[in-house]
Enzyme design. Sequence first.
Site, PDB file in Angstrom:
ATOM      1  N   CYS A  18     -14.692  -0.709  -2.333  1.00 10.87           N
ATOM      2  CA  CYS A  18     -13.328  -0.213  -2.463  1.00 10.87           C
ATOM      3  C   CYS A  18     -13.318   0.897  -3.506  1.00 10.87           C
ATOM      4  O   CYS A  18     -13.956   0.780  -4.561  1.00 10.87           O
ATOM      5  CB  CYS A  18     -12.390  -1.337  -2.893  1.00 10.87           C
ATOM      6  SG  CYS A  18     -10.669  -0.836  -3.128  1.00 10.87           S
ATOM      7  N   HIS A  23      -4.143  -3.648   1.058  1.00  5.64           N
ATOM      8  CA  HIS A  23      -3.793  -2.899  -0.152  1.00  5.64           C
ATOM      9  C   HIS A  23      -2.282  -2.798  -0.353  1.00  5.64           C
ATOM     10  O   HIS A  23      -1.790  -2.947  -1.479  1.00  5.64           O
ATOM     11  CB  HIS A  23      -4.375  -1.483  -0.092  1.00  5.64           C
ATOM     12  CG  HIS A  23      -5.671  -1.315  -0.805  1.00  5.64           C
ATOM     13  ND1 HIS A  23      -5.850  -1.646  -2.140  1.00  5.64           N
ATOM     14  CD2 HIS A  23      -6.868  -0.832  -0.391  1.00  5.64           C
ATOM     15  CE1 HIS A  23      -7.092  -1.383  -2.498  1.00  5.64           C
ATOM     16  NE2 HIS A  23      -7.730  -0.892  -1.459  1.00  5.64           N
ATOM     17  N   HIS A  73      -8.554  -3.933   5.512  1.00  3.65           N
ATOM     18  CA  HIS A  73      -8.720  -3.587   4.098  1.00  3.65           C
ATOM     19  C   HIS A  73      -7.532  -2.769   3.596  1.00  3.65           C
ATOM     20  O   HIS A  73      -6.954  -3.072   2.533  1.00  3.65           O
ATOM     21  CB  HIS A  73     -10.029  -2.811   3.932  1.00  3.65           C
ATOM     22  CG  HIS A  73     -10.365  -2.437   2.529  1.00  3.65           C
ATOM     23  ND1 HIS A  73     -11.458  -2.931   1.858  1.00  3.65           N
ATOM     24  CD2 HIS A  73      -9.762  -1.583   1.649  1.00  3.65           C
ATOM     25  CE1 HIS A  73     -11.508  -2.423   0.637  1.00  3.65           C
ATOM     26  NE2 HIS A  73     -10.495  -1.593   0.487  1.00  3.65           N
ATOM     27  N   GLU A  74      -7.149  -1.724   4.343  1.00  7.32           N
ATOM     28  CA  GLU A  74      -6.076  -0.846   3.880  1.00  7.32           C
ATOM     29  C   GLU A  74      -4.703  -1.502   3.988  1.00  7.32           C
ATOM     30  O   GLU A  74      -3.835  -1.296   3.126  1.00  7.32           O
ATOM     31  CB  GLU A  74      -6.108   0.476   4.641  1.00  7.32           C
ATOM     32  CG  GLU A  74      -7.383   1.274   4.454  1.00  7.32           C
ATOM     33  CD  GLU A  74      -7.740   1.509   2.994  1.00  7.32           C
ATOM     34  OE1 GLU A  74      -6.818   1.640   2.157  1.00  7.32           O
ATOM     35  OE2 GLU A  74      -8.945   1.569   2.684  1.00  7.32           O
TER      36      GLU A  74
END
Length: 218
Positions: free
Chosen positions: A131, A177, A173-174
Site C-alpha cells: 500500500c 480505503h 483494496h481501494e
Amino acid sequence: MIAVSPPTPFTPAQIRERVEQILTAGALPPIVQAGHPVLRQHAAAFDGQISDTELRQLILLMQNVMHEAPGVGLAAPQIGIPLQLAVLEDQFDVDPESAAMRHRKPLDFLAILNPRYAPLGTETAAFFEGCLSLSGLQAVVVRHKRVLLQFEAPDGRGTEQEFEGWQARIVQHETDHVQGTLYVDLAEMRSLSSNAEYAANWAEPGIGKARAGLGFLP
C-alpha cells in the site's frame, strides 16, 4: 473482526476547501501514511461537495499521483481528502508466470465514486500486497477472487461491473480505503515483510515459500 471506522468529521465545506487547497498548490500532494486520522475514517459519500470541473481536476491529479508513486490504485483519503473517490489502473509489465498465477491482466484507467463490492462465489486467493500509505511493507492478504463492484461514474451514472483475479484485489483494496480499512487489518501478520526482505526471500509468483518460511496459513 474489523473495527468500524468513525465517520469523517469534515463538513462539505471543509471537504471543498481541502480539495481547493490541493488543486491550487501547484505540486502533487504527498501520500499520507498510516497513523494519519483520515485513513481511519469512513469517508463522506460524494454528493456534489465539489463542482464537476473540480472533480475532473481532482481525478486527473490523483491519476498523476498514482503514476508518480507508482501504484495501481489511489483513494482520495490517501491524499488527505475524506471523500469516497478512488482511481484504478494497472498497466505494469509483469512476468508471464506471475501474471498467470495471480490472474493479473491490464486494467484500464477507472475512476469510481461511492464504491461498494460484494463477493461473487466463495473462492478466495492469497497473495502479498502493499500500500502506498504503508511505505516499504508487504503482507499476504486473503481476498475474494471475484467481486461485483457498484459505484458511480464521474458523470453521475450508477454502474456495476464484475472483476476477477488481480483486478478484483485492486478493487477491494481501494474500496476498503474509503471505509477506513487498511490491508494490514486483513493481512496474515506473520507474513508482514519489508520490501527488502520480500525481494530477498519471498519474491515468487505464489506464497508457498513464504508460507513455509514464516509460518502462516498452515
